[in-house]
Structure formats: structure tokens, C-alpha cells
Design a protein around this motif. Structure first.
Motif, PDB file in Angstrom:
ATOM      1  N   THR A   1       0.843  -1.202   0.000  1.00  0.00           N
ATOM      2  CA  THR A   1       0.000   0.000   0.000  1.00  0.00           C
ATOM      3  C   THR A   1       0.874   1.247   0.000  1.00  0.00           C
ATOM      4  OG1 THR A   1      -0.102   0.346   2.397  1.00  0.00           O
ATOM      5  CG2 THR A   1      -1.605  -1.302   1.468  1.00  0.00           C
ATOM      6  N   ASP A   2       0.220   2.405  -0.115  1.00  0.00           N
ATOM      7  CA  ASP A   2       0.968   3.662  -0.069  1.00  0.00           C
ATOM      8  C   ASP A   2       1.065   4.216   1.349  1.00  0.00           C
ATOM      9  OD1 ASP A   2      -1.608   4.476   0.389  1.00  0.00           O
ATOM     10  OD2 ASP A   2      -1.637   6.033  -1.167  1.00  0.00           O
ATOM     11  N   GLY A   3       0.572   3.440   2.318  1.00  0.00           N
ATOM     12  CA  GLY A   3       0.617   3.897   3.710  1.00  0.00           C
ATOM     13  C   GLY A   3       1.407   2.936   4.577  1.00  0.00           C
ATOM     14  N   ASP A   4       1.026   2.850   5.841  1.00  0.00           N
ATOM     15  CA  ASP A   4       1.684   1.962   6.786  1.00  0.00           C
ATOM     16  C   ASP A   4       0.789   0.742   7.036  1.00  0.00           C
ATOM     17  OD1 ASP A   4       3.977   1.764   8.919  1.00  0.00           O
ATOM     18  OD2 ASP A   4       2.122   1.195   9.948  1.00  0.00           O
ATOM     19  N   THR A   5       1.400  -0.444   7.145  1.00  0.00           N
ATOM     20  CA  THR A   5       0.609  -1.670   7.333  1.00  0.00           C
ATOM     21  C   THR A   5       0.680  -2.200   8.766  1.00  0.00           C
ATOM     22  OG1 THR A   5       2.503  -2.995   6.571  1.00  0.00           O
ATOM     23  CG2 THR A   5       0.833  -2.402   4.922  1.00  0.00           C
ATOM     24  N   GLY A   6       1.162  -1.381   9.692  1.00  0.00           N
ATOM     25  CA  GLY A   6       1.269  -1.820  11.076  1.00  0.00           C
ATOM     26  C   GLY A   6      -0.062  -2.244  11.685  1.00  0.00           C
TER      27      GLY A   6
ATOM     28  N   ILE B   1      -5.481 -12.831  11.702  1.00  0.00           N
ATOM     29  CA  ILE B   1      -4.348 -12.509  10.845  1.00  0.00           C
ATOM     30  C   ILE B   1      -3.052 -12.705  11.620  1.00  0.00           C
ATOM     31  CG2 ILE B   1      -3.164 -10.689   9.554  1.00  0.00           C
ATOM     32  CD1 ILE B   1      -5.726 -11.709   8.216  1.00  0.00           C
ATOM     33  N   THR B   2      -2.085 -13.379  10.980  1.00  0.00           N
ATOM     34  CA  THR B   2      -0.748 -13.526  11.549  1.00  0.00           C
ATOM     35  C   THR B   2       0.243 -12.885  10.591  1.00  0.00           C
ATOM     36  OG1 THR B   2      -1.342 -15.625  12.599  1.00  0.00           O
ATOM     37  CG2 THR B   2       0.998 -15.139  12.361  1.00  0.00           C
ATOM     38  N   VAL B   3       0.895 -11.840  11.040  1.00  0.00           N
ATOM     39  CA  VAL B   3       1.847 -11.121  10.190  1.00  0.00           C
ATOM     40  C   VAL B   3       3.200 -11.807  10.245  1.00  0.00           C
ATOM     41  CG1 VAL B   3       3.029  -8.934   9.792  1.00  0.00           C
ATOM     42  CG2 VAL B   3       0.629  -8.937  10.502  1.00  0.00           C
ATOM     43  N   ALA B   4       3.713 -12.170   9.076  1.00  0.00           N
ATOM     44  CA  ALA B   4       5.021 -12.816   8.991  1.00  0.00           C
ATOM     45  C   ALA B   4       6.124 -11.786   8.832  1.00  0.00           C
ATOM     46  CB  ALA B   4       5.045 -13.801   7.822  1.00  0.00           C
ATOM     47  N   GLU B   5       5.889 -10.792   7.996  1.00  0.00           N
ATOM     48  CA  GLU B   5       6.879  -9.738   7.743  1.00  0.00           C
ATOM     49  C   GLU B   5       6.141  -8.456   7.395  1.00  0.00           C
ATOM     50  OE1 GLU B   5      10.245 -11.006   5.062  1.00  0.00           O
ATOM     51  OE2 GLU B   5       8.889 -12.698   4.706  1.00  0.00           O
ATOM     52  N   PHE B   6       6.710  -7.330   7.786  1.00  0.00           N
ATOM     53  CA  PHE B   6       6.165  -6.075   7.278  1.00  0.00           C
ATOM     54  C   PHE B   6       7.224  -4.991   7.368  1.00  0.00           C
ATOM     55  CE2 PHE B   6       5.598  -4.889  11.659  1.00  0.00           C
ATOM     56  CZ  PHE B   6       5.513  -3.494  11.676  1.00  0.00           C
ATOM     57  N   ASP B   7       7.088  -4.026   6.481  1.00  0.00           N
ATOM     58  CA  ASP B   7       8.010  -2.896   6.437  1.00  0.00           C
ATOM     59  C   ASP B   7       7.289  -1.737   5.772  1.00  0.00           C
ATOM     60  OD1 ASP B   7      10.155  -1.176   6.396  1.00  0.00           O
ATOM     61  OD2 ASP B   7      11.208  -2.178   4.757  1.00  0.00           O
ATOM     62  N   GLY B   8       6.850  -0.786   6.572  1.00  0.00           N
ATOM     63  CA  GLY B   8       6.137   0.361   6.033  1.00  0.00           C
ATOM     64  C   GLY B   8       4.829  -0.064   5.394  1.00  0.00           C
ATOM     65  N   GLY B   9       4.711   0.167   4.095  1.00  0.00           N
ATOM     66  CA  GLY B   9       3.480  -0.156   3.392  1.00  0.00           C
ATOM     67  C   GLY B   9       3.434  -1.570   2.837  1.00  0.00           C
ATOM     68  N   TRP B  10       4.454  -2.372   3.143  1.00  0.00           N
ATOM     69  CA  TRP B  10       4.520  -3.743   2.634  1.00  0.00           C
ATOM     70  C   TRP B  10       4.369  -4.735   3.770  1.00  0.00           C
ATOM     71  CZ3 TRP B  10       8.381  -7.370   3.876  1.00  0.00           C
ATOM     72  CH2 TRP B  10       8.345  -8.560   3.139  1.00  0.00           C
ATOM     73  N   ALA B  11       3.588  -5.797   3.560  1.00  0.00           N
ATOM     74  CA  ALA B  11       3.422  -6.824   4.589  1.00  0.00           C
ATOM     75  C   ALA B  11       3.140  -8.178   3.950  1.00  0.00           C
ATOM     76  CB  ALA B  11       2.289  -6.458   5.538  1.00  0.00           C
ATOM     77  N   VAL B  12       3.587  -9.231   4.628  1.00  0.00           N
ATOM     78  CA  VAL B  12       3.258 -10.599   4.266  1.00  0.00           C
ATOM     79  C   VAL B  12       2.560 -11.220   5.462  1.00  0.00           C
ATOM     80  CG1 VAL B  12       4.159 -12.872   3.649  1.00  0.00           C
ATOM     81  CG2 VAL B  12       5.199 -10.822   2.680  1.00  0.00           C
ATOM     82  N   PHE B  13       1.402 -11.849   5.223  1.00  0.00           N
ATOM     83  CA  PHE B  13       0.627 -12.363   6.349  1.00  0.00           C
ATOM     84  C   PHE B  13      -0.104 -13.647   5.979  1.00  0.00           C
ATOM     85  CE2 PHE B  13      -2.265  -9.748   3.895  1.00  0.00           C
ATOM     86  CZ  PHE B  13      -3.470 -10.451   3.909  1.00  0.00           C
TER      87      PHE B  13
END
Length: 294
Positions: free
Chosen positions: A229-234, A242-254
Motif C-alpha cells: 500500500t501507499d501507507g503503513d501496514t502496522g 491474521i498472523t503477520v510474517a513480515e512487514f516494512d512500512g506499506g509492505w506486509a506478508v501475512f
């Protein structure tokens, strides 16, 4: 159809192959992968009759392989086996003649194949004078020059630069398109994944997985999703299911425990701003390989 059924091989007390069974279909590019010492080369040598199996069978179209059948095969060993003092074209023509080709036809086919493999300007060079990459191309030509009915190639992409890899891929794909079963081993999993129709994974002398590439992806693939996304995925960390595996700013893998939970993530992401992409994570051959050989 080339088929192996319960092939076993021992070296003394060591069981090198344990009931190995798989098939290579007509016109199918089958990638054969495994770690060092897993049994790939032993399997290929048994197919070619270089080694004898202690048990099981190898058949072609339902009939046990004979010496006459194997003469119609094309084989490239991992170790280079060409005559170092012979010239490139002379070598290819000689090998075609050994398979019964008339002199003019052998020279024509050898010239066309070598030219396609990027050795058109090296016809009069000796094998030993070529770079390692060009020796590999010449070795591939040796396996293909007599228009084999089955191809068995041990590490055909070893030592090739990216352009040469692409060239060899095209040559092998054309052979398969003509109905030839092609079995090739490689440690370069990205090439195997890109080129093959089917996969056979061997570990410790046993087949760990085999089948169509896409079917294996579906069977062993993850249920992880990638959001950009163009925002934050926190905020994803607070979502139920939902279980978040990785995220960085607007990018996330879950991972999502249900389709409803996944769709809720997409809906909220849209409500928060622009969604650049939302896709199921691509499962690579390397990931599948690690999973099945554990």
C-alpha cells in the motif's frame, strides 16, 4: 514415456537408491533436483545402462529398455567427455556418424545445432581451446546432434552465463516440443523452476516429491498473502484472524485463518488509502525443496 519403477542400488552397505520411481512424459521437460549425493547421477547412469540396478526396472513405453533403445538416447554427463584435440564441428559430425547419420546430413545437422548454440565461429577450434562455458555448449551439442528420442542431461547449465542459459533453454524446449522426453538435473533451482513442466525431488536416495510443477506448488505452497500500500501496514498486527510474517512500512506478508479474514484485510487497506498490490505469495521451488527434504 520413460518410467522408473522401484529402482534400487547399493554400494556395499550403503543404499544409494531406495525404490526410486518416477516417469518422464513425451514432450515434457522434467527437472531432477536434489542435494549433493542424493542419487541423481546414479539414477541417470542406470537409465543409460552405464550402471546396473540391483532391483527395479527402467522402461520406455511400457517395455524394458534394451541396448538398442539406449542408442537412440542423448546423454550429457556432468563430467566433460569430449575429445580435447578434435575440432568442434569435426567432433559433432563424428558423433552423429556414430549414430548412423550419412556424412552430408551429419555435417548439416551439426553445423545448424552448433550455430544455434552460439558456436558458429568456433567450428575449427579444438575443444580444449574453448572456454569452459563453450565446452559446455559443445557437450550439449554432442547429446543432441543425432536427434535423440530421449534426452538425459546431468547439470547442462553448469558454467553457462545468462545468455547461454537462455540459448540452451530454447534448444531443450524445442526438443520437448517435438515430443522428446527430457530429464535434466541442476542445482540452479531458478532455472529448473522456469524451464520444467514436471519436477522430481530426490533426497537420501528416495523420491521426496514428484509431479507437475504447478501441482507441487499448489500442494506445498503457503497460504501467505502479500499486501503493498501507499501507507503503513502496522495495523495488520491488530486484525483478528491474521498472523503477520513480515512487514516494512506499506509492505506486509501475512497468513489469514479464513477467506473472510483475508477479504477484511483488503477492505480495510482500501479504506486507508491506495492498494498497490494484493497477491498470494509465490511459492518458489527452493521453498518446496526445503520443505520436502527436511
Amino acid at each position: 514415456m520413460l518410467e522408473l519403477n522401484d529402482v534400487t542400488k547399493r554400494y556395499g552397505e550403503r543404499l544409494a537408491l531406495d525404490a526410486v520411481s518416477f516417469s518422464v512424459g513425451d514432450g515434457r521437460l522434467t527437472g531432477f533436483v536434489g542435494g549433493n549425493g542424493a542419487g541423481k547421477t546414479t539414477t541417470m547412469r542406470i537409465i543409460l545402462g552405464v550402471l546396473a540396478a540391483d532391483g527395479g526396472s527402467v522402461s520406455l513405453d511400457g517395455a524394458t529398455l534394451t541396448a538398442a533403445d539406449r542408442r537412440r538416447f542423448g546423454y550429457m554427463p556432468e563430467e566433460r567427455g569430449l575429445y580435447p584435440k578434435m575440432k568442434v564441428l569435426e567432433q559433432a559430425v563424428y558423433l552423429a556418424r556414430l549414430h548412423g547419420w550419412a556424412p552430408a546430413a551429419a555435417r548439416r545437422n551439426a553445423s545448424e545445432l552448433l550455430d544455434r548454440l552460439g558456436l558458429g565461429e568456433r567450428f575449427d577450434d579444438t575443444i580444449e581451446s574453448l572456454s569452459l562455458g563453450n565446452q559446455q555448449r559443445a557437450q550439449i551439442a554432442a547429446a543432441l546432434v543425432h536427434h535423440p528420442e530421449v534426452l538425459v542431461l546431468d547439470e547442462p547449465f553448469s558454467g553457462l552465463d545468462p545468455i547461454a542459459v537462455e540459448t540452451v533453454q530454447g534448444v531443450l524446449a524445442d526438443a520437448a516440443a517435438g515430443g522428446v522426453p527430457v530429464l535434466f538435473s541442476s542445482h540452479q533451482l531458478d532455472i529448473v523452476e522456469r524451464l520444467c513442466d514436471d519436477l522430481v525431488i530426490i533426497a537420501g536416495g528416495r523420491i521426496a516429491a514428484s509431479g507437475a510443477r504447478d501441482a507441487l506448488r499448489a500442494e506445498h505452497g503457503s497460504e501467505r498473502w502479500e499486501l503493498l500500500t501507499d501507507g503503513d501496514t502496522g495495523w495488520l498486527r491488530e486484525r483478528a484472524g491474521i498472523t503477520v510474517a513480515e512487514f516494512d512500512g506499506g509492505w506486509a506478508v501475512f497468513e489469514a485463518e479464513s477467506d473472510a479474514a483475508r477479504q477484511a484485510v483488503l477492505a480495510e487497506a482500501v479504506s486507508r488509502g491506495e492498494v498497490v498490490s494484493f497477491t498470494r505469495e509465490h511459492t518458489t521451488l527452493a521453498q518446496i525443496f526445503k520443505e520436502v527434504v527436511r
